[in-house]
Write a protein that holds these residues in place. Structure first.
Motif, PDB file in Angstrom:
ATOM      1  N   LYS A  71      40.415  51.456  -3.191  1.00 61.45           N
ATOM      2  CA  LYS A  71      39.187  51.033  -3.884  1.00 61.45           C
ATOM      3  C   LYS A  71      39.433  49.762  -4.697  1.00 61.45           C
ATOM      4  CE  LYS A  71      35.755  54.022  -3.146  1.00 61.45           C
ATOM      5  NZ  LYS A  71      34.416  53.591  -2.712  1.00 61.45           N
ATOM      6  N   GLU A  72      40.584  49.720  -5.423  1.00 62.30           N
ATOM      7  CA  GLU A  72      40.871  48.548  -6.273  1.00 62.30           C
ATOM      8  C   GLU A  72      40.941  47.270  -5.448  1.00 62.30           C
ATOM      9  OE1 GLU A  72      43.655  50.694  -9.688  1.00 62.30           O
ATOM     10  OE2 GLU A  72      44.590  49.187  -8.404  1.00 62.30           O
ATOM     11  N   GLU A  73      41.626  47.343  -4.327  1.00 64.74           N
ATOM     12  CA  GLU A  73      41.897  46.105  -3.579  1.00 64.74           C
ATOM     13  C   GLU A  73      40.778  45.697  -2.637  1.00 64.74           C
ATOM     14  OE1 GLU A  73      45.725  46.373  -1.673  1.00 64.74           O
ATOM     15  OE2 GLU A  73      46.780  46.175  -3.573  1.00 64.74           O
ATOM     16  N   THR A  74      39.944  46.648  -2.206  1.00 63.34           N
ATOM     17  CA  THR A  74      38.934  46.289  -1.180  1.00 63.34           C
ATOM     18  C   THR A  74      37.501  46.566  -1.619  1.00 63.34           C
ATOM     19  OG1 THR A  74      38.811  48.445  -0.090  1.00 63.34           O
ATOM     20  CG2 THR A  74      40.599  46.979   0.609  1.00 63.34           C
ATOM     21  N   ARG A  75      37.313  47.313  -2.691  1.00 62.84           N
ATOM     22  CA  ARG A  75      35.961  47.738  -3.122  1.00 62.84           C
ATOM     23  C   ARG A  75      35.152  48.293  -1.944  1.00 62.84           C
ATOM     24  NH1 ARG A  75      34.149  43.340  -7.615  1.00 62.84           N
ATOM     25  NH2 ARG A  75      35.723  43.919  -9.115  1.00 62.84           N
ATOM     26  N   LEU A  76      35.811  49.009  -1.101  1.00 63.56           N
ATOM     27  CA  LEU A  76      35.171  49.590   0.094  1.00 63.56           C
ATOM     28  C   LEU A  76      33.982  50.441  -0.316  1.00 63.56           C
ATOM     29  CD1 LEU A  76      35.180  50.446   3.121  1.00 63.56           C
ATOM     30  CD2 LEU A  76      36.937  52.138   2.526  1.00 63.56           C
ATOM     31  N   LYS A  77      32.827  50.122   0.280  1.00 62.30           N
ATOM     32  CA  LYS A  77      31.606  50.815  -0.120  1.00 62.30           C
ATOM     33  C   LYS A  77      31.407  52.097   0.683  1.00 62.30           C
ATOM     34  CE  LYS A  77      27.743  49.095  -2.492  1.00 62.30           C
ATOM     35  NZ  LYS A  77      26.829  48.129  -2.803  1.00 62.30           N
ATOM     36  N   VAL A  78      32.303  53.040   0.449  1.00 60.15           N
ATOM     37  CA  VAL A  78      32.184  54.379   1.056  1.00 60.15           C
ATOM     38  C   VAL A  78      32.533  55.353  -0.071  1.00 60.15           C
ATOM     39  CG1 VAL A  78      33.158  55.977   2.770  1.00 60.15           C
ATOM     40  CG2 VAL A  78      32.919  53.554   3.340  1.00 60.15           C
ATOM     41  N   PRO A  79      31.709  56.396  -0.306  1.00 60.50           N
ATOM     42  CA  PRO A  79      31.999  57.315  -1.415  1.00 60.50           C
ATOM     43  C   PRO A  79      33.360  58.006  -1.254  1.00 60.50           C
ATOM     44  CG  PRO A  79      29.810  57.713  -0.469  1.00 60.50           C
ATOM     45  CD  PRO A  79      30.494  56.747   0.433  1.00 60.50           C
ATOM     46  N   LEU A  80      34.030  58.246  -2.402  1.00 57.14           N
ATOM     47  CA  LEU A  80      35.365  58.864  -2.372  1.00 57.14           C
ATOM     48  C   LEU A  80      35.414  60.182  -1.588  1.00 57.14           C
ATOM     49  CD1 LEU A  80      36.905  58.168  -5.905  1.00 57.14           C
ATOM     50  CD2 LEU A  80      37.812  57.491  -3.672  1.00 57.14           C
ATOM     51  N   PRO A  81      34.402  61.086  -1.762  1.00 58.61           N
ATOM     52  CA  PRO A  81      34.490  62.342  -1.000  1.00 58.61           C
ATOM     53  C   PRO A  81      34.472  62.101   0.515  1.00 58.61           C
ATOM     54  CG  PRO A  81      32.838  62.498  -2.743  1.00 58.61           C
ATOM     55  CD  PRO A  81      33.266  61.074  -2.687  1.00 58.61           C
TER      56      PRO A  81
END
Ligand code: NAD
Length: 339
Positions: free
Chosen positions: A250-260
């Protein structure tokens, strides 16, 4: 006088090719009609251990051996850090394409230390041990070459043609980048030298794949500044491996997919522990394979240690193998070859 062997095989990285290597080549050409030089670590992204590409190394060696060039074959071979058998398969196949099944073959080399273990993996061929010539080794030459940008000490250990190639290389941007990397690694190792025992670092990496694309980042800092890498990093003191992997992702890519959803999409994991996989020091990484459902690629944005994050098609990734950090290409291959 007839020579004892038809072919002699000489395996090495030749980073750079020095006068000790040259003595071995001379002996090989006394013993065999033809010499096969295996250029190991083919397609490794440039680093202070492997600064020159196979093409550059072949050019350097050709210039040094111009008088014998019609007797010499060059075979670049990729490392397979996690399978000596795969590496051996490629060595055997490529050698066979030249020897065409001849039994008159020997391997030449010098068992210098435990890293020479591979010289014992060819029972089908004779072995010629050369002993050590002049006490030269490429690691020392690279040390002088990167540590002091003015030093010319290396010139007495290599042929003039190679000395010239090394001097020309100093004018390139890559030389300056590698000098920075050299300093970074030295300082890093110095900082840890005060620990009571040599440290073993634990990292995590995320291999997120969707519809034939893998999520990658461009590294912002040394080591491997500018290279393509998997999102990942060091594990914090109070987190689990999966939490660490998801945090770095998440930190490096800010991937827009919820953690669950990310957690639920982990389909495989594997430990990559080759002792030489990182130049910083012993680093064991736990890689997680996250397979997302087919569809539009979720948005990403480089952040933190990543100058950029993007979805790279697997075809494109394979075409840029020599720009990929450490063993990340082999990590990706490990997972994508399964599904
Ligand atoms: P190197 O250039 O350091 O050495 C090449 C040869 O020259 C070695 O036999 C070495 O002992 C000899 N030599 C060096 N200095 C000498 C001197 N002064 N006098 C006499 N001989 C001298 O190359 P290397 O690192 O040994 O190359 C091995 C290659 O094989 C690497 O690319 C490595 O990654 C590869 N490999 C890959 C796998 C795998 O991927 N599974 C396994 C084993 C080896």
């Amino acid at each position: 006088m007839a020579k004892k062997y038809k072919f002699c095989i000489y395996i090495g990285r030749f980073q750079p090719f020095h006068l000790g290597h040259l003595e071995t080549v001379k002996l090989a050409l006394e013993k065999a009609e033809q010499l096969i030089i295996i250029l190991g670590s083919h397609m490794v992204a440039p680093n202070i251990k492997n600064p020159w590409s196979s093409q550059e190394r072949e050019q350097q060696i050709r210039s040094a051996l111009a008088d014998h060039i019609e007797q010499i074959h060059f075979l670049p071979i990729r490392d397979r850090l996690y399978s000596d058998n795969l590496w051996l398969t490629e060595v055997q196949q490529k050698v066979l394409s030249i020897t065409e099944g001849s039994k008159s073959v020997a391997v030449i080399g010098h068992r210098k230390d435990s890293s020479s273990y591979y010289l014992d993996m060819f029972p089908q061929w004779d072995y010629i041990e050369t002993g050590n010539y002049y006490g030269f080794n490429s690691t020392e030459i690279r040390k002088e070459y990167f540590e002091d940008q003015e030093s010319t000490e290396y010139t007495s250990k290599v042929l003039p043609t190679i000395s010239k190639a090394l001097l020309d290389f100093r004018a390139k941007e890559r030389y300056r980048e590698l000098c920075d990397e050299y300093v970074f690694i030295q300082e890093y190792q110095k900082a840890w030298s005060k620990a009571p025992y040599p440290p073993i670092f634990v990292t995590t990496d995320a291999v997120v794949v969707q519809s034939g694309h893998v999520l990658v980042v461009r590294r912002k800092a040394s080591p491997g500044c500018g290279l393509i890498a998997l999102p990942g990093g060091f594990l914090d003191q109070n987190e689990t491996l999966i939490d660490g992997m998801l945090r770095e992702l998440k930190e490096e890519t800010r991937l827009k997919v919820p953690l669950p959803v990310l957690r639920g999409s982990i389909v495989d994991s594997h430990v990559f522990d080759n002792p030489g996989r990182s130049l910083r020091g012993r680093t064991i990484t736990h890689a997680y394979f996250i397979q997302l459902k087919a569809g539009e690629l979720p948005s990403v944005k480089g952040n933190d240690d990543a100058e950029k994050a993007w979805w790279m098609s697997l075809g494109d990734l394979y075409a840029h193998e020599d720009k990929i950090y450490e063993d990340h290409f082999q990590i990706i291959q490990h997972f994508v070859s399964k599904v």
